[in-house]
Design an enzyme around this catalytic site. Structure first.
Site, PDB file in Angstrom:
ATOM      1  CG  ASP A   1      68.393   0.266   2.363  1.00 49.73           C
ATOM      2  OD1 ASP A   1      68.861  -0.867   2.127  1.00 49.73           O
ATOM      3  OD2 ASP A   1      68.279   0.730   3.516  1.00 49.73           O
TER       4      ASP A   1
ATOM      5  CE1 TYR B   1      74.921   5.808   3.013  1.00 52.28           C
ATOM      6  CE2 TYR B   1      76.538   5.237   4.688  1.00 52.28           C
ATOM      7  CZ  TYR B   1      75.722   4.874   3.634  1.00 52.28           C
ATOM      8  OH  TYR B   1      75.720   3.573   3.191  1.00 52.28           O
TER       9      TYR B   1
END
Length: 270
Positions: A60, A118
């Site tokens: 994003d 992540y």
């Protein structure tokens, strides 16, 4: 059949690193800056033909990558240095190719991946940072990283992550398999490291937002398990900011033999 159609097609994989703070996300979009658009432009200049890339995970706006993987097809035959040094020379300073590897026809950066990893970096200090302000999330209340780690272990395995899923998520199912989630402290930095087969939209940031509430002693450790069981996004904490999130690694079957450089981000020990 034309000469152009008879040219062999090469499939190439690249490892990509980028600072996402000045981009409106990975995915190419009209009239806004995207990492994909900049990379495709640089690759097209080196290949001398239009190039379209496919990525392992579409991050994003504001999210960074140290371990993004892409693939593309081209009829251009180039040395590895052209796909690394040459492409980097045509990229802005906040995007870089880390490695290149020729891959077989059945490889796909997204669909061949078996897991994504992540790291979320919290700068836990009373005063905000300056130099790393777009690369970390500042949280001024003292955080208990060990408490956060214990609370997070209920997320391991296959679970319905509806409580940690963005309302606009388009995934067909909220079920995901979390392989590990660790919370550790490195001086003023608290690092949430999570690996799963895939992630629903905003999953990492929503988990971190709730873990910070536990770490600040605003919620009990059992709260994360209660949220998971409730399957209700409205009960969880606010979504953590994008600045602290990094896509650090993507796993593939060993037969592809892709490079595995240090994950980073570089201001932390690996």
């Amino acid at each position: 059949m034309s000469d152009q159609q008879q040219l062999p097609v090469y499939k190439i994989a690249l490892g990509i690193e980028y600072d996402g703070s000045k981009y409106y996300g990975w995915q190419r979009q009209n009239e806004v800056r995207s990492v994909q658009e900049k990379l495709e432009k640089a690759l097209s200049q080196v290949a001398n033909e239009p190039i379209t890339v496919f990525c392992a995970g579409r991050t994003d706006a504001g999210v960074h990558g140290t371990g993004q993987v892409v693939h593309f097809e081209t009829t251009a035959q180039r040395k590895d240095a052209a796909w690394t040094l040459g492409v980097n020379a045509n990229l802005p300073g906040d995007i870089a190719v880390r490695w290149v590897k020729a891959v077989p026809d059945d490889f796909h950066a997204r669909f061949s991946a078996t897991a994504r990893r992540y790291r979320y970096i919290i700068y836990n200090h009373r005063l905000r940072p300056a130099v790393l302000s777009k690369g970390v999330t500042h949280f001024y209340e003292p955080l208990d990283a060990e408490r956060m780690h214990r609370a997070a272990q209920c997320l391991l395995g296959e679970n319905d992550f509806t409580s940690f899923r963005a309302v606009q998520c388009q995934s067909r199912t909220p079920w995901r398999n979390v392989m590990h989630i660790n919370v550790t402290r490195h001086g003023p930095y608290v690092v949430v490291d999570i690996k799963a087969n895939a992630f629903v939209h905003h999953m990492v940031r929503n988990i971190v937002g709730s873990l910070m509430e536990v770490g600040a002693h605003n919620q009990p450790e059992r709260w994360i398990a209660e949220l998971l069981a409730a399957k209700d996004r409205t009960l969880a904490a606010a979504t953590a900011k994008a600045e602290g999130l990094y896509l650090v690694a993507v796993d593939y079957p060993d037969r592809y033999d892709l490079p595995k450089p240090p994950m980073g981000p570089l201001f932390l020990a690996d």
